[in-house]
Design a protein around this motif. Structure first.
Motif, PDB file in Angstrom:
ATOM      1  N   UNK A 489      -3.490   6.396   7.291  1.00 16.76           N
ATOM      2  CA  UNK A 489      -2.064   6.524   7.004  1.00 16.76           C
ATOM      3  C   UNK A 489      -1.829   7.746   6.116  1.00 16.76           C
ATOM      4  N   UNK A 490      -0.657   8.329   6.286  1.00  8.12           N
ATOM      5  CA  UNK A 490      -0.245   9.413   5.398  1.00  8.12           C
ATOM      6  C   UNK A 490       0.207   8.818   4.054  1.00  8.12           C
ATOM      7  N   UNK A 491       0.208   9.635   3.026  1.00  8.28           N
ATOM      8  CA  UNK A 491       0.484   9.169   1.668  1.00  8.28           C
ATOM      9  C   UNK A 491       1.761   8.341   1.569  1.00  8.28           C
ATOM     10  N   UNK A 492       2.851   8.776   2.219  1.00  5.66           N
ATOM     11  CA  UNK A 492       4.125   8.068   2.074  1.00  5.66           C
ATOM     12  C   UNK A 492       4.068   6.645   2.620  1.00  5.66           C
ATOM     13  N   UNK A 493       3.306   6.446   3.688  1.00  7.54           N
ATOM     14  CA  UNK A 493       3.195   5.108   4.254  1.00  7.54           C
ATOM     15  C   UNK A 493       2.463   4.176   3.294  1.00  7.54           C
ATOM     16  N   UNK A 494       1.359   4.654   2.715  1.00  8.66           N
ATOM     17  CA  UNK A 494       0.598   3.835   1.771  1.00  8.66           C
ATOM     18  C   UNK A 494       1.418   3.578   0.511  1.00  8.66           C
ATOM     19  N   UNK A 495       2.140   4.598   0.050  1.00  9.09           N
ATOM     20  CA  UNK A 495       2.973   4.440  -1.142  1.00  9.09           C
ATOM     21  C   UNK A 495       4.066   3.400  -0.910  1.00  9.09           C
ATOM     22  N   UNK A 496       4.574   3.298   0.311  1.00  6.97           N
ATOM     23  CA  UNK A 496       5.616   2.314   0.595  1.00  6.97           C
ATOM     24  C   UNK A 496       5.048   0.899   0.567  1.00  6.97           C
ATOM     25  N   UNK A 497       3.810   0.745   1.053  1.00  3.47           N
ATOM     26  CA  UNK A 497       3.164  -0.567   0.954  1.00  3.47           C
ATOM     27  C   UNK A 497       3.048  -0.981  -0.509  1.00  3.47           C
ATOM     28  N   UNK A 498       2.706  -0.032  -1.355  1.00  8.13           N
ATOM     29  CA  UNK A 498       2.621  -0.299  -2.795  1.00  8.13           C
ATOM     30  C   UNK A 498       4.005  -0.611  -3.370  1.00  8.13           C
ATOM     31  N   UNK A 499       5.029   0.107  -2.899  1.00  7.08           N
ATOM     32  CA  UNK A 499       6.408  -0.121  -3.348  1.00  7.08           C
ATOM     33  C   UNK A 499       6.876  -1.532  -3.002  1.00  7.08           C
ATOM     34  N   UNK A 500       6.396  -2.064  -1.884  1.00  6.82           N
ATOM     35  CA  UNK A 500       6.773  -3.412  -1.464  1.00  6.82           C
ATOM     36  C   UNK A 500       6.010  -4.494  -2.234  1.00  6.82           C
ATOM     37  N   UNK A 501       5.113  -4.054  -3.136  1.00 12.05           N
ATOM     38  CA  UNK A 501       4.415  -5.006  -3.992  1.00 12.05           C
ATOM     39  C   UNK A 501       3.036  -5.396  -3.527  1.00 12.05           C
TER      40      UNK A 501
END
Length: 713
Positions: A489-501
């Motif tokens: 995954x690109x950084x933004x996709x992984x960061x969004x998973x983290x954003x969702x908790x």
């Protein structure tokens, strides 16, 4: 006493002297008294505005035959507009009797003019910022229909004196070269080499650089079918359906003329977009771009209806695009990619600390002059990096959404709603490019790194444990199905998973140490072009949501020419992003071989993935917020288009608004700027459910017909 022979010799000597012009100040007075601008006089004399300025301040004098033409004009003006106190005399025949404004009747003048022909042309209003140029010289063409004036005009930029006639011209078969702002030049060329010489030496065409370290834009001459025939080119080419490989054979007479005149063609040869050049002499570039309309230079998907328009209208459309975006260099995809480099040039002048000399050095924030290999998971299956290494670890799959909700998840309440309403996000990829930090250097490989959302790159992560609502697409895959195993995954996709908790623990990563917001100037220029063009079509930022929807219904009819410019701007965004990962073309290609696009520093699939990942994440964030704000779930998503069930035919019937009437932040909002939404189409809910049951995507067809909305390459 002098003899008759001596007297006649003296008279003959006087007759052989060059005509004497009035003093420079008097030349300017006469022109101003006649109400003629310097630019217009330059047009009549087949010269440039700067040259006329030089005549009027005494810096230079005209040479024959322009000298005789200029003297004749000044004599005519002197007879009609004598100095204060002197009697007026009838103007000599052939001298214009009065200045013109909107409508002009007259003839070509100057030594290069053809046989005199008189006609009337009504200048069309110009809605785009462009360089001021001379008024139209009359040409053999019926007056074009009056167009609706723009609602709002942007301020015009300062004129570049080197290019008084703008960035481009559309050449017709009678030698009329239609430029921006309604000007018309006469081009006497009957061969391609003559056309190139005229363009570089006499036309005054071109455009200044977009960055202080960049290069000026080469002049563009667009050829109509009749102009192509006049220059010895075929009206159409054999193999017309294979547009990508379309070009003249090397033994064609026109190609031989070009080579004989010591001009060169680029590797793509003489095709719909031909570049003819000589090696630069010092800082002076010698290059002309040709675009041949009857060879499908302007793709109708990007430039709808433009090829069939009158030359003056084509010049207006392309001139507006050139001024707001860039002088076209090929397809809108090519222009989008070239714009990135023009705004972020790879090199700049730096001082050598050893010698003190100025040399070419790297321009910080750019991609440099040399291509870099992608990380294996960022490449494509046929790439040499993959084939030569035997890579089998999977690839990034950062693509736009193509998701249809399962009909099993539809509630009774949703099924009883009468309408399905499609919303389309304005230039979603462009909105995603804003303030987007990307890698500028080659990737480095890491094992079990700690995730950092600020570092651009590719991460191998297992997100299969995350529970997702089946009424929403997964934010991690293009088809919206939840992942089932570790994937890249690109950084933004992984960061969004983290954003969702959710916890993320990368197994591997390919990261870049040198980073920057490479696309920022590209985003800013295209965003301004998009917003300004919409505003010219009557869709402005100050409209209420209801007014915005009404304006969008009519904007294409307000001015079809500017609507074509808007279409080209949107295609430039999509195509430019797609070009960052251009695939090999041609049946003869074999896996593992390099292809021409790989030689570009802008072949950067990781940057493309970053844009698309951020756009998809932005879409999911809005979908998620809509559930929180309204309880509504989408029926389908296709790239930047989403379809919702609705109690009414308007987005106003289901979008979230506060009690004050203002849109609620976080959800979809209507408006004319990138990232905001507009109405894409309305159909019945029964229609949408029927498509969903067949496995078809309602977002693809909500507009009506078979319109495809995906942002492909």
């Amino acid at each position: 006493m002098a003899s008759e022979e001596e007297l006649f010799a003296n008279i003959d000597a006087l007759l052989e002297e060059e005509p004497q012009l009035p003093p420079p100040a008097e030349r300017a007075r006469l022109r101003e008294a006649a109400g003629i601008t310097q630019a217009r006089l330059a047009q009549a004399l087949k010269s440039t505005t700067q040259t006329v300025k030089n005549y009027e301040n005494g810096r230079s004098e005209p040479k024959s035959p322009r000298l005789e033409a200029y003297q004749r004009l000044l004599n005519g003006w002197a007879a009609k507009y004598p100095a204060h106190g002197a009697p007026a005399a009838p103007a000599p025949a052939g001298v214009p009797q009065s200045p013109v404004s909107e409508t002009f009747t007259g003839t070509f003048t100057g030594p290069a003019a053809p046989e005199p022909r008189t006609r009337t042309e009504t200048a069309a209003p110009v809605d785009a910022p462009s360089t001021p140029a001379a008024p139209a010289v009359p040409v053999a063409r019926p007056a074009t229909a009056a167009r609706r004036p723009a609602v709002k005009k942007a301020a015009k930029p300062a004129t570049d004196p080197r290019f008084p006639h703008g960035p481009l011209a559309v050449l017709d078969g009678d030698g009329s070269a239609f430029g921006v702002d309604g000007i018309v030049l006469y081009c006497p060329a009957t061969t391609v080499p003559q056309l190139v010489e005229w363009t570089l030496k006499e036309s005054g065409l071109g455009a200044g650089k977009l960055n202080r370290y960049g290069k000026d834009s080469d002049p563009l001459v667009v050829l109509t079918a009749s102009a192509a025939v006049r220059l010895g080119l075929p009206e159409r080419l054999e193999g017309h359906e294979q547009r990508r490989s379309l070009r003249l054979p090397e033994d064609h007479p026109v190609v031989k003329q070009v080579v004989k005149a010591k001009w060169q063609l680029t590797q793509r040869g003489f095709g719909p977009w031909a570049r003819i050049y000589r090696k630069a002499q010092g800082r002076d570039r010698q290059c002309v771009q040709l675009a041949i309309l009857s060879w499908d230079a302007l793709d109708d998907r990007s430039w709808p209806g433009v090829t069939d328009m009158e030359p003056a209208d084509i010049a207006r459309i392309l001139g507006t695009y050139a001024t707001r975006v860039t002088t076209p260099r090929g397809s809108t995809a090519v222009s989008g990619l070239e714009l990135m480099t023009a705004l972020r040039p790879p090199t700049r002048a730096v001082q050598d600390p050893q010698t003190g000399n100025w040399v070419s050095g790297h321009n910080p924030g750019s991609l440099g002059t040399q291509p870099v290999d992608p990380a294996p998971p960022e490449a494509t299956a046929e790439h040499p990096v993959v084939v030569n290494s035997g890579w089998s670890g999977g690839f990034l799959n950062e693509e736009a959404y193509q998701w249809v909700r399962s009909v099993d998840t539809l509630s009774d309440e949703e099924c009883t709603l009468p309408f399905a309403v499609g919303l389309d996000l304005n230039t979603a990829f462009l909105a995603a490019a804003a303030r987007l930090v990307v890698g500028l250097s080659a990737p480095d490989h890491f094992h079990h790194p700690t995730f950092n959302p600020k570092i651009p790159g590719s991460w191998l992560v297992d997100l299969s444990h995350i529970d997702l609502d089946p009424r929403l697409p997964s934010p991690f895959t293009p088809d919206g199905t939840p992942p089932t195993e570790p994937a890249w995954y690109q950084t933004h996709t992984v960061a969004y998973a983290q954003e969702l908790g959710h916890n993320v623990a990368p197994l591997e990563a390919y990261l870049r140490r040198e980073t920057g917001a490479y696309l920022d100037p590209w985003h800013d220029r295209l965003r301004t072009a998009y917003v300004d063009t919409l505003a010219d079509l009557g869709v402005t930022k100050d409209l209420s949501d209801a007014e915005f929807l009404a304006a969008m219904e009519q904007h294409k009819q307000a001015d079809p020419a500017l609507a074509a410019v808007l279409s080209a701007i949107k295609a430039t965004v999509k195509g430019g992003v797609g070009k960052l990962r251009e695939r090999p073309q041609g049946k003869s290609y074999k896996q593992g071989e390099t292809w021409p696009a790989l030689a570009r520093p802008t072949w950067r699939p990781d940057i493309r993935a970053a844009v698309i990942s951020k756009a998809r994440v932005n879409m999911h964030r809005k979908l998620n917020n809509m559930v929180k704000l309204t309880g509504l779930y989408p029926l389908a998503v296709l790239s930047d288009c989403v379809v919702y069930p609705s109690p009414g035919e308007s987005p106003l019937d289901f979008l979230p608004y506060a009690t004050s009437g203002k849109p609620q932040p976080g959800g979809f909002r209507l408006g004319p700027t990138p990232g905001l939404a507009k109405l894409e189409g309305v159909q019945s809910m029964l229609w949408a459910v029927d498509l969903m049951e067949k496995g078809l995507n309602p977002a693809r067809h909500i507009k009506g017909g078979d319109a495809v909305l995906d942002e492909g390459e």
